[in-house]
Scaffold this motif. Structure first.
Motif, PDB file in Angstrom:
ATOM      1  N   VAL A  63      44.614  42.254  32.764  1.00 44.48           N
ATOM      2  CA  VAL A  63      44.087  43.247  33.708  1.00 44.48           C
ATOM      3  C   VAL A  63      42.702  43.667  33.246  1.00 44.48           C
ATOM      4  O   VAL A  63      42.476  43.901  32.056  1.00 44.48           O
ATOM      5  N   MET A  64      41.758  43.785  34.206  1.00 46.50           N
ATOM      6  CA  MET A  64      40.360  44.059  33.893  1.00 46.50           C
ATOM      7  C   MET A  64      39.861  45.250  34.716  1.00 46.50           C
ATOM      8  O   MET A  64      39.031  45.098  35.618  1.00 46.50           O
ATOM      9  N   PRO A  65      40.331  46.461  34.420  1.00 47.46           N
ATOM     10  CA  PRO A  65      39.956  47.631  35.210  1.00 47.46           C
ATOM     11  C   PRO A  65      38.608  48.221  34.794  1.00 47.46           C
ATOM     12  O   PRO A  65      38.080  47.924  33.721  1.00 47.46           O
ATOM     13  N   SER A  66      38.091  49.085  35.651  1.00 47.93           N
ATOM     14  CA  SER A  66      36.911  49.893  35.322  1.00 47.93           C
ATOM     15  C   SER A  66      37.390  51.297  34.980  1.00 47.93           C
ATOM     16  O   SER A  66      38.145  51.901  35.747  1.00 47.93           O
ATOM     17  N   VAL A  91      47.520  35.078  34.908  1.00 51.43           N
ATOM     18  CA  VAL A  91      47.324  35.795  36.167  1.00 51.43           C
ATOM     19  C   VAL A  91      46.418  36.989  35.880  1.00 51.43           C
ATOM     20  O   VAL A  91      46.764  37.867  35.075  1.00 51.43           O
ATOM     21  N   VAL A  92      45.270  37.021  36.529  1.00 50.69           N
ATOM     22  CA  VAL A  92      44.211  37.984  36.209  1.00 50.69           C
ATOM     23  C   VAL A  92      44.035  38.954  37.371  1.00 50.69           C
ATOM     24  O   VAL A  92      43.847  38.541  38.519  1.00 50.69           O
ATOM     25  N   PHE A  93      44.060  40.246  37.057  1.00 50.75           N
ATOM     26  CA  PHE A  93      43.971  41.286  38.081  1.00 50.75           C
ATOM     27  C   PHE A  93      42.870  42.275  37.746  1.00 50.75           C
ATOM     28  O   PHE A  93      42.844  42.863  36.661  1.00 50.75           O
ATOM     29  N   ASP A  94      41.944  42.444  38.685  1.00 45.19           N
ATOM     30  CA  ASP A  94      40.951  43.517  38.601  1.00 45.19           C
ATOM     31  C   ASP A  94      41.344  44.573  39.631  1.00 45.19           C
ATOM     32  O   ASP A  94      41.271  44.316  40.832  1.00 45.19           O
TER      33      ASP A  94
END
Length: 304
Positions: free
Chosen positions: A191-194, A160-163
């Motif tokens: 999780v792929m945040p900036s 499960v991938v969350f940006d």
């Protein structure tokens, strides 16, 4: 090995600058962009599907045809009377973009209204992608419906991938925004945040604080994107940094992060290490920001 990637969110009508003061129409939106770029690099035995909602008008017909024409399945896109897709316009200055939005009657706001449909789509998928924008556009009760299904998927061993893709003007309250982003991350395995979003909206002092906060939520993998500074990867006890790819001239930064996500997930799904996947994704993002618009044709992208 065959698989299925499902992206959940809002695809919108995109208007961008063209020659002679004209505007060019396309279709885009953060999770749809990620699906588009993942489709470019996943093998043919992987399917890519989109879960959303559109209207029953002509522009909705065009949007669905566009998705299908680019290899993205639409079986999980609901059709809703009296609604239509949202629309946004890109404004560019020195390669950096800002946006104007029209989405008051966006059908995608109802994408999680049917919990049974949502569960069936997620259960049939191996990778599920969603974002902070997905959460921001939904009514509060539908946010919980979506997160409950994503928590089930995580418990079942799905990726499960969350940006977080934090857009404060989509939220009516900053505390509710932070709480929803936190719960979105808690439901995710990756999780792929900036980094700049996290520093601005969560008050993180820097990279280490962002990493610690998300790891404390039970996230298995973390890819923190930091623009021209590259990306930091944290998987289990392994930490690495991948620099951004060199770009001579930035034309349009629209979809830089989304294209990175798509390239990264495609490589990760087919056996690359996180570091290998991030190096490829950096090349994808570098190619994308040298062209106008969110979606760049495959012949302008790195060989996949």
């Amino acid at each position: 090995m065959a698989g299925r990637l499902l992206a959940i969110g809002e695809c919108m009508v995109e208007l961008m600058q063209a020659e002679g003061g004209l505007m060019r129409k396309s279709f885009a939106g953060d999770t749809f962009n990620t699906a588009y770029y993942a489709r470019q690099f996943l093998p043919a035995d992987w399917s890519v599907e989109y879960l959303s909602a559109v209207g029953k008008d002509m522009i909705s017909d065009e949007m669905l045809a566009f998705m299908e024409g680019h290899g993205i399945g639409t079986d999980h896109v609901a059709r809703i009377d009296g609604r239509s897709p949202g629309l946004y316009m890109i404004h560019l200055k020195d390669g950096e973009r800002s946006f104007s939005y029209w989405r008051s009657v966006s059908a995608a706001k109802l994408l999680a209204r049917d919990g049974d449909r949502l569960r069936a789509a997620i259960e049939a998928s191996d990778i599920i992608v969603f974002s902070g924008i997905t959460l921001a556009i939904l009514p509060a009760e539908d946010v919980e419906t979506l997160l409950a299904e994503l928590r089930r998927a995580k418990a079942a061993g799905k990726r499960v991938v969350f940006d977080p893709n934090i857009r404060p003007r989509l939220w009516d309250d900053a505390d509710r925004m932070r709480a929803a982003i936190t719960e979105g991350a808690r439901a995710a395995t990756l999780v792929m945040p900036s980094l700049d979003d996290e520093v601005t909206h969560f008050g993180d002092a820097g990279l280490d604080e962002t990493v610690a906060r998300y790891r404390a939520l039970g996230v298995d993998g973390l890819v923190v994107k930091d623009g021209a500074e590259g990306a930091t990867l944290v998987f289990a006890e392994n930490r690495d940094h991948v620099p951004s790819a060199r770009v001579e001239k930035i034309v349009d930064t629209t979809s830089a992060g989304d294209s990175f996500n798509g390239g990264f997930l495609a490589r990760l799904a087919t056996g690359a290490s996180p570091t290998q996947a991030a190096r490829f994704a950096a090349d994808v993002a570098a190619a994308v920001i040298q062209h106008h618009g969110a979606l760049v044709a495959k012949d302008k992208l790195p060989n996949g």
